[in-house]
Design a protein around this motif. Structure first.
Motif, short mmCIF file in Angstrom:
data_model
loop_
_atom_site.label_atom_id
_atom_site.label_comp_id
_atom_site.label_asym_id
_atom_site.label_seq_id
_atom_site.Cartn_x
_atom_site.Cartn_y
_atom_site.Cartn_z
N ASP A 291 1.73 15.07 4.68
CA ASP A 291 1.49 15.49 3.58
C ASP A 291 0.25 14.63 3.17
OD1 ASP A 291 4.16 15.29 2.71
OD2 ASP A 291 4.83 13.82 2.74
N ILE A 292 -0.88 15.09 4.41
CA ILE A 292 -2.30 14.17 4.40
C ILE A 292 -2.63 15.33 2.76
CG2 ILE A 292 -4.57 14.78 4.79
CD1 ILE A 292 -2.81 13.43 7.86
N ALA A 293 -2.80 16.22 3.09
CA ALA A 293 -2.54 17.54 1.63
C ALA A 293 -2.49 16.62 0.86
CB ALA A 293 -2.86 18.61 2.49
N GLU A 294 -1.76 16.63 0.14
CA GLU A 294 -0.55 16.34 -0.85
C GLU A 294 -1.19 14.64 -1.51
OE1 GLU A 294 4.11 15.48 -2.10
OE2 GLU A 294 3.69 16.46 -0.30
N ASP A 295 -1.22 14.25 -0.66
CA ASP A 295 -1.43 12.57 -0.86
C ASP A 295 -2.85 12.56 -1.02
OD1 ASP A 295 0.65 11.26 0.18
OD2 ASP A 295 -0.29 11.26 2.25
N ASP A 296 -3.67 13.88 -0.86
CA ASP A 296 -5.25 13.74 -1.35
C ASP A 296 -5.35 13.95 -2.74
OD1 ASP A 296 -8.41 13.79 -0.64
OD2 ASP A 296 -7.58 16.17 -0.80
N ARG A 297 -4.48 15.08 -2.59
CA ARG A 297 -4.74 15.37 -3.93
C ARG A 297 -4.42 14.40 -5.70
NH1 ARG A 297 -2.47 20.22 -1.86
NH2 ARG A 297 -0.24 19.30 -2.06
N VAL A 298 -3.30 13.61 -5.36
CA VAL A 298 -2.87 12.53 -6.27
C VAL A 298 -4.10 11.20 -5.74
CG1 VAL A 298 -0.42 13.23 -6.75
CG2 VAL A 298 -1.18 11.55 -4.98
N GLY A 299 -5.03 11.04 -5.05
CA GLY A 299 -6.06 10.49 -4.38
C GLY A 299 -6.01 9.46 -3.02
N ARG A 300 -4.64 9.38 -2.42
CA ARG A 300 -4.38 8.86 -1.92
C ARG A 300 -4.94 9.12 0.13
NH1 ARG A 300 2.20 7.61 -3.11
NH2 ARG A 300 1.17 6.02 -5.23
N CYS A 301 -5.24 8.15 0.83
CA CYS A 301 -5.10 8.56 2.43
C CYS A 301 -4.45 7.56 3.36
CB CYS A 301 -6.57 9.03 2.35
SG CYS A 301 -6.75 8.83 3.74
N TYR A 302 -3.52 7.69 3.92
CA TYR A 302 -3.20 6.76 4.68
C TYR A 302 -3.68 6.66 6.29
CZ TYR A 302 0.01 6.50 0.60
OH TYR A 302 0.73 5.73 -0.54
N LEU A 303 -4.66 7.57 6.34
CA LEU A 303 -5.35 7.65 7.85
C LEU A 303 -6.61 6.18 7.76
CD1 LEU A 303 -6.16 10.94 7.90
CD2 LEU A 303 -4.82 10.06 9.49
N PRO A 304 -5.99 5.71 8.81
CA PRO A 304 -6.88 4.33 8.53
C PRO A 304 -8.27 4.73 8.97
CG PRO A 304 -4.98 4.23 10.32
CD PRO A 304 -5.26 5.58 10.32
N VAL A 305 -9.60 3.39 7.60
CA VAL A 305 -10.90 3.98 7.62
C VAL A 305 -11.35 4.02 9.26
CG1 VAL A 305 -12.85 2.18 7.22
CG2 VAL A 305 -10.34 2.73 5.63
#
Length: 315
Positions: A180-194
């Motif tokens: 869901d990386i792309a789906e999360d990005d569309r709502v301003g979220r990112c769970y990949l560690p900085v």
């Protein structure tokens, strides 16, 4: 005075919720004996409702940005605490939690740990390290794995089996994050560690840009590998379960494990189309899981959990 909904009515509503929200979990739940199946539905209904309230969704679909996240968190926290206290909430999903918590002697900390995960999202939290990522996965999925183990009859003080149940939840969430990386990005979220993004020289907020796709694919493969490690660990908890519960758990592991593997295999094209599992593939996984469940004592003999694998906080 109006009559309160019966347990059967709340179970029926919970069954509708899982049918609408997750075909994979709905399919796996049918493998449980009736008592466990109903408890799984009840638990799912509460988790689904909390997620929908927090993210402005309808049974996991149509996630949107919400402008009142703190107020939503206050609402679902209050209803959850009422359910844990044994009070009739008047909302079928939260009364579902009241029922399953009472029937399984569920330690309240697991439900509260899940709510803490929603609080992280409400605060627009981002993981900075891999350990942060695991902590988040525990809150939103590992704790659910522990509660599902209780629904299957695992004792609240059987920490070893609860660890393995948590591992399965961790595996599911890591696979979900990769998918869901792309789906999360569309709502301003990112769970990949900085730290991972820095390692790949990907500027914050730009990971979905086309020229970063090859690097993003490496990180998705890493997530899938981490998910596979937790999934394998979870399998060693199945000898503590009944055959039917082990069958359901191993089926879910196969189905969700396939999601992570497909994401990794697709590389930079993983987000062109959402990864799903076909009905035919699900049936194949369920059939294979039946054989593994029957041989679980031999396939997954007792052995210590890998000490290098992240472990949930224990009260």
């Amino acid at each position: 005075m109006m009559a309160l909904p019966t347990r059967d009515a709340i179970v029926a509503t919970a069954r509708e919720s899982i049918a609408r929200g997750s075909k994979s979990f709905a399919a796996a739940s049918l493998l449980f004996d009736r008592k466990t199946r109903e408890r799984a539905w009840l638990l799912y209904a509460w988790c689904r409702a909390c997620d929908d309230i927090a993210d402005g969704q309808d049974h996991g679909h149509g996630m949107t940005r919400v402008d009142d996240a703190p107020a939503r968190l206050v609402r679902l926290t209050a209803m959850t605490e009422a359910a844990l206290a044994g009070q009739v909430v008047g909302d079928p999903a939260f009364d579902a939690l009241r029922i399953v918590a009472a029937e399984t002697a569920m330690p309240p900390r697991f439900a509260r740990d899940l709510i803490a995960g929603f609080a992280l999202d409400a605060a627009d939290w981002r993981p900075h390290s891999e350990a942060d990522l695991y902590q988040y996965c525990y809150h939103v999925a590992g704790a659910v794995g522990c509660m599902m183990a209780l629904a299957m009859g695992v004792a609240p003080d059987d920490e070893a089996t609860l660890d393995r149940a948590c591992d399965l939840g961790m595996a599911f969430q890591l696979a979900n994050i990769a998918r869901d990386i792309a789906e999360d990005d569309r709502v301003g979220r990112c769970y990949l560690p900085v730290a991972w993004l820095v390692e790949m020289d990907i500027p914050p907020g730009e990971h979905m840009k086309p020229h970063f796709r090859p690097r993003l694919a490496i990180l998705a493969g890493r997530l899938a590998a981490r998910a596979a490690a937790f999934e394998q660990s979870a399998r060693y908890g199945t000898p503590a379960l009944s055959f039917r519960s082990a069958w359901a758990v191993l089926s879910a592991a196969e189905i969700y494990g396939a999601i992570g593997r497909v994401v990794a295999a697709r590389g930079e094209h993983a987000w062109d189309h959402r990864v799903t599992t076909s009905a035919a593939a699900k049936l194949g996984f369920i059939a294979r899981a039946a054989g593994d469940a029957a041989r679980r004592q031999r396939l997954y003999p007792s052995r210590p959990r890998d000490p290098d694998l992240w472990r949930r906080p224990v009260a």
